[in-house]
Design a protein around this motif. Structure first.
Motif, PDB file in Angstrom:
ATOM      1  N   SER A  19       0.799  -1.224   0.000  1.00  0.00           N
ATOM      2  CA  SER A  19       0.000   0.000   0.000  1.00  0.00           C
ATOM      3  C   SER A  19       0.828   1.269   0.000  1.00  0.00           C
ATOM      4  O   SER A  19       0.283   2.363  -0.150  1.00  0.00           O
ATOM      5  CB  SER A  19      -0.924   0.013   1.232  1.00  0.00           C
ATOM      6  N   GLY A  20       2.142   1.134   0.162  1.00  0.00           N
ATOM      7  CA  GLY A  20       2.977   2.324   0.262  1.00  0.00           C
ATOM      8  C   GLY A  20       2.948   2.958   1.637  1.00  0.00           C
ATOM      9  O   GLY A  20       3.351   4.107   1.804  1.00  0.00           O
ATOM     10  N   PHE A  21       2.481   2.216   2.648  1.00  0.00           N
ATOM     11  CA  PHE A  21       2.391   2.719   4.012  1.00  0.00           C
ATOM     12  C   PHE A  21       3.106   1.791   4.976  1.00  0.00           C
ATOM     13  O   PHE A  21       3.044   0.563   4.837  1.00  0.00           O
ATOM     14  CB  PHE A  21       0.932   2.809   4.475  1.00  0.00           C
ATOM     15  N   VAL A  22       3.784   2.375   5.959  1.00  0.00           N
ATOM     16  CA  VAL A  22       4.122   1.640   7.165  1.00  0.00           C
ATOM     17  C   VAL A  22       2.896   1.730   8.059  1.00  0.00           C
ATOM     18  O   VAL A  22       2.486   2.826   8.435  1.00  0.00           O
ATOM     19  CB  VAL A  22       5.343   2.249   7.879  1.00  0.00           C
ATOM     20  N   ARG A 298      -4.171   8.998   3.652  1.00  0.00           N
ATOM     21  CA  ARG A 298      -3.528   9.641   2.503  1.00  0.00           C
ATOM     22  C   ARG A 298      -4.401  10.812   2.091  1.00  0.00           C
ATOM     23  O   ARG A 298      -5.521  10.636   1.606  1.00  0.00           O
ATOM     24  CB  ARG A 298      -3.355   8.656   1.353  1.00  0.00           C
ATOM     25  N   GLY A 299      -3.893  12.019   2.308  1.00  0.00           N
ATOM     26  CA  GLY A 299      -4.712  13.198   2.073  1.00  0.00           C
ATOM     27  C   GLY A 299      -5.865  13.208   3.055  1.00  0.00           C
ATOM     28  O   GLY A 299      -5.673  13.168   4.265  1.00  0.00           O
ATOM     29  N   ARG A 300      -7.077  13.210   2.532  1.00  0.00           N
ATOM     30  CA  ARG A 300      -8.266  13.179   3.393  1.00  0.00           C
ATOM     31  C   ARG A 300      -8.910  11.807   3.422  1.00  0.00           C
ATOM     32  O   ARG A 300      -9.963  11.622   4.039  1.00  0.00           O
ATOM     33  CB  ARG A 300      -9.276  14.210   2.884  1.00  0.00           C
ATOM     34  N   ASP A 301      -8.298  10.843   2.745  1.00  0.00           N
ATOM     35  CA  ASP A 301      -8.892   9.509   2.633  1.00  0.00           C
ATOM     36  C   ASP A 301      -8.149   8.489   3.494  1.00  0.00           C
ATOM     37  O   ASP A 301      -6.916   8.415   3.472  1.00  0.00           O
ATOM     38  CB  ASP A 301      -8.846   9.022   1.178  1.00  0.00           C
ATOM     39  N   TYR A 302      -8.905   7.697   4.234  1.00  0.00           N
ATOM     40  CA  TYR A 302      -8.323   6.540   4.900  1.00  0.00           C
ATOM     41  C   TYR A 302      -8.188   5.409   3.888  1.00  0.00           C
ATOM     42  O   TYR A 302      -9.031   5.239   3.001  1.00  0.00           O
ATOM     43  CB  TYR A 302      -9.189   6.101   6.074  1.00  0.00           C
ATOM     44  N   THR A 349       1.459   4.891  17.643  1.00  0.00           N
ATOM     45  CA  THR A 349       2.163   5.395  16.472  1.00  0.00           C
ATOM     46  C   THR A 349       1.212   5.425  15.279  1.00  0.00           C
ATOM     47  O   THR A 349       0.326   4.592  15.152  1.00  0.00           O
ATOM     48  CB  THR A 349       3.368   4.515  16.127  1.00  0.00           C
ATOM     49  N   ALA A 350       1.402   6.390  14.412  1.00  0.00           N
ATOM     50  CA  ALA A 350       0.530   6.556  13.247  1.00  0.00           C
ATOM     51  C   ALA A 350       1.133   5.878  12.026  1.00  0.00           C
ATOM     52  O   ALA A 350       2.323   5.586  11.978  1.00  0.00           O
ATOM     53  CB  ALA A 350       0.313   8.038  12.966  1.00  0.00           C
ATOM     54  N   ALA A 351       0.284   5.638  11.047  1.00  0.00           N
ATOM     55  CA  ALA A 351       0.771   5.115   9.770  1.00  0.00           C
ATOM     56  C   ALA A 351       1.653   6.154   9.102  1.00  0.00           C
ATOM     57  O   ALA A 351       1.457   7.360   9.242  1.00  0.00           O
ATOM     58  CB  ALA A 351      -0.406   4.760   8.862  1.00  0.00           C
ATOM     59  N   THR A 352       2.664   5.666   8.359  1.00  0.00           N
ATOM     60  CA  THR A 352       3.625   6.551   7.703  1.00  0.00           C
ATOM     61  C   THR A 352       3.580   6.320   6.208  1.00  0.00           C
ATOM     62  O   THR A 352       3.797   5.199   5.737  1.00  0.00           O
ATOM     63  CB  THR A 352       5.056   6.274   8.211  1.00  0.00           C
ATOM     64  N   ASP A 353       3.311   7.375   5.459  1.00  0.00           N
ATOM     65  CA  ASP A 353       3.315   7.288   3.999  1.00  0.00           C
ATOM     66  C   ASP A 353       4.757   7.146   3.528  1.00  0.00           C
ATOM     67  O   ASP A 353       5.618   7.955   3.867  1.00  0.00           O
ATOM     68  CB  ASP A 353       2.679   8.554   3.413  1.00  0.00           C
ATOM     69  N   GLN A 355       5.969   7.343   0.492  1.00  0.00           N
ATOM     70  CA  GLN A 355       6.356   8.063  -0.715  1.00  0.00           C
ATOM     71  C   GLN A 355       7.247   9.247  -0.366  1.00  0.00           C
ATOM     72  O   GLN A 355       6.884  10.099   0.429  1.00  0.00           O
ATOM     73  CB  GLN A 355       5.111   8.535  -1.464  1.00  0.00           C
ATOM     74  N   PRO A 356       8.439   9.368  -0.967  1.00  0.00           N
ATOM     75  CA  PRO A 356       9.023   8.451  -1.948  1.00  0.00           C
ATOM     76  C   PRO A 356       9.984   7.421  -1.357  1.00  0.00           C
ATOM     77  O   PRO A 356      10.534   6.599  -2.088  1.00  0.00           O
ATOM     78  CB  PRO A 356       9.786   9.409  -2.867  1.00  0.00           C
ATOM     79  N   SER A 357      10.266   7.456  -0.059  1.00  0.00           N
ATOM     80  CA  SER A 357      11.229   6.530   0.533  1.00  0.00           C
ATOM     81  C   SER A 357      10.848   6.303   1.992  1.00  0.00           C
ATOM     82  O   SER A 357      10.037   7.059   2.547  1.00  0.00           O
ATOM     83  CB  SER A 357      12.647   7.099   0.426  1.00  0.00           C
ATOM     84  N   PRO A 358      11.402   5.298   2.673  1.00  0.00           N
ATOM     85  CA  PRO A 358      12.345   4.287   2.201  1.00  0.00           C
ATOM     86  C   PRO A 358      11.670   3.214   1.364  1.00  0.00           C
ATOM     87  O   PRO A 358      10.461   3.085   1.381  1.00  0.00           O
ATOM     88  CB  PRO A 358      12.899   3.704   3.510  1.00  0.00           C
ATOM     89  N   LYS A 359      12.474   2.442   0.652  1.00  0.00           N
ATOM     90  CA  LYS A 359      11.942   1.419  -0.236  1.00  0.00           C
ATOM     91  C   LYS A 359      11.590   0.163   0.555  1.00  0.00           C
ATOM     92  O   LYS A 359      12.438  -0.391   1.259  1.00  0.00           O
ATOM     93  CB  LYS A 359      12.960   1.071  -1.319  1.00  0.00           C
ATOM     94  N   PRO A 360      10.341  -0.318   0.477  1.00  0.00           N
ATOM     95  CA  PRO A 360       9.955  -1.515   1.237  1.00  0.00           C
ATOM     96  C   PRO A 360      10.363  -2.795   0.528  1.00  0.00           C
ATOM     97  O   PRO A 360      10.616  -2.812  -0.673  1.00  0.00           O
ATOM     98  CB  PRO A 360       8.434  -1.409   1.295  1.00  0.00           C
ATOM     99  N   HIS A 361      10.439  -3.873   1.276  1.00  0.00           N
ATOM    100  CA  HIS A 361      10.698  -5.194   0.702  1.00  0.00           C
ATOM    101  C   HIS A 361       9.407  -5.737   0.110  1.00  0.00           C
ATOM    102  O   HIS A 361       8.333  -5.580   0.680  1.00  0.00           O
ATOM    103  CB  HIS A 361      11.200  -6.163   1.779  1.00  0.00           C
ATOM    104  N   PRO A 362       9.472  -6.398  -1.039  1.00  0.00           N
ATOM    105  CA  PRO A 362       8.259  -7.007  -1.597  1.00  0.00           C
ATOM    106  C   PRO A 362       7.846  -8.212  -0.775  1.00  0.00           C
ATOM    107  O   PRO A 362       8.664  -8.829  -0.089  1.00  0.00           O
ATOM    108  CB  PRO A 362       8.693  -7.423  -3.010  1.00  0.00           C
TER     109      PRO A 362
END
Length: 371
Positions: A19-22, A298-302, A349-353, A355-362
């Motif tokens: 999802s691009g989120f921690v 992300r922005g105003r959207d969960y 702790t909150a979710a962390t976007d 974008q653009p880093s760090p790069k996650p493992h697939p």
């Protein structure tokens, strides 16, 4: 760059890549702690399980190749939407029968079920939506509603009582993950399915299904048959562990009593979405995770984080609970709420976007065990 353990574990789990989120909380770290305990206990039973709990959290996506799309879950059967009192509700419609119930929920025609639900939800509060879902047997979670405290059996000194027989009535992911880990720890596992309601996971990725069912023993029964009901009763009497992941009244309708089995020394693991006290309310991994508070902003959207993440977390927690109960001598009814498991991993702790880093493992998948 120094990355703290919580974030590192999420990155290495593969969940962040979906999802691009921690995600918020320490779920990946907790998963690793649970899998380490499973390995210690299985070693005392003479077996080696050797799984990384964090990597189990994104394992299904590693087989399917699916990724998240914000307000649409990785599996595609759950969507996040606004309700009259804000964000939001997570609505799961994974079964054909769920789509048929949409018109009953909105009390009108639904030519496009998702669009119809979205429009209807916007004019109703989260509480109203949850109550309607409960009445109809639909799986809907209200963002951040949480759950009761997670209670696992006490962590006592290791005993020497590995299970010889696990009877698994569960389906989909959480329960089968638990039974598969117990199988790797040396247990004989028999999967039980109803002739008219087989495990819905059979319709998914076959490789992932096989991974969760390495034991190869299954029993297809007709609960309306007196002979089959007698066979089930005898099987449960001979079990060390019983795993169920349905509303408690389901197996009671088959003539099976959790309380009676526990009185005979069985460890009975009851996995529900929101606890046995709320046994008339159903849920799946995505909507339950949102209800627990596992979501990103992300922005105003969960948006969703992970793939039905409450499922593998519950499978790990359930395995730990069963092992602890066996080591204290058996005779436990473990009331395991998926929402409580997921909620227990939150630490403020909150979710962390990303974008653009760090790069996650697939996401990565384990090899399928051969028996």
């Amino acid at each position: 760059m120094i990355v703290d353990r919580r974030i590192r574990d999420w990155l290495e789990s593969g969940v962040a890549a979906l999802s691009g989120f921690v995600p918020p909380g320490r779920g990946a770290t907790q998963a690793r702690e649970w899998s380490a305990e499973i390995e210690r206990r299985s070693a005392s039973w003479g077996h080696h399980v050797g799984v990384d709990g964090a990597r189990l959290l994104a394992e299904r996506a590693a087989f399917t190749g699916a990724t998240g799309d914000g307000t649409v879950s990785v599996g595609g059967a759950c969507r996040l939407m606004q309700c009259a009192d804000g964000w939001g509700v997570a609505v799961s419609l994974p079964r054909p029968s769920d789509l048929e119930l949409v018109e009953a929920m909105i009390e009108g025609p639904a030519p496009d079920p998702w669009a119809s639900v979205r429009h209807w939800a916007a004019t109703h509060t989260g509480g109203e939506i949850i109550e309607r879902a409960r009445l109809l047997g639909l799986a809907i979670g209200y963002l951040g509603e949480g759950g009761p405290p997670l209670r696992l059996p006490d962590d006592c000194l290791h005993g020497d009582r590995p299970p010889s027989l696990v009877v698994d009535f569960s389906a989909l992911w959480a329960g089968p993950l638990c039974s598969s880990l117990l199988a790797l720890a040396g247990a004989r596992v028999v999967k039980v399915e109803s002739v008219d309601r087989p495990d819905g996971a059979r319709r998914g990725d076959r490789r992932f299904y096989d991974l969760l069912h390495p034991f190869g023993e299954s029993l297809i029964v007709d609960p309306s048959s007196a002979l089959d009901r007698a066979r089930l009763a005898a099987l449960v009497r001979s079990a060390d562990v019983v795993i169920e992941a349905s509303r408690p009244r389901a197996l009671a309708g088959w003539g099976l009593s959790a309380e009676a089995a526990v009185a005979d020394g069985v460890v009975w693991l009851s996995i529900t979405a929101h606890g046995r006290a709320n046994g008339d309310r159903i849920g799946f991994g995505d909507d339950v995770a949102v209800a627990a508070g596992l979501a990103g902003l992300r922005g105003r959207d969960y948006v969703f984080v992970g793939d039905a993440i409450a499922d593998p977390l519950t499978g790990l927690a359930g395995t730990v609970a069963v092992m602890r109960a066996l080591d204290t001598g058996g005779g436990h009814l473990i009331d395991l709420s998926m929402c409580s498991v997921a909620h227990s991993t939150l630490d403020g702790t909150a979710a962390t976007d990303l974008q653009p880093s760090p790069k996650p493992h697939p996401p990565q998948a384990r090899p399928i065990p051969r028996t």
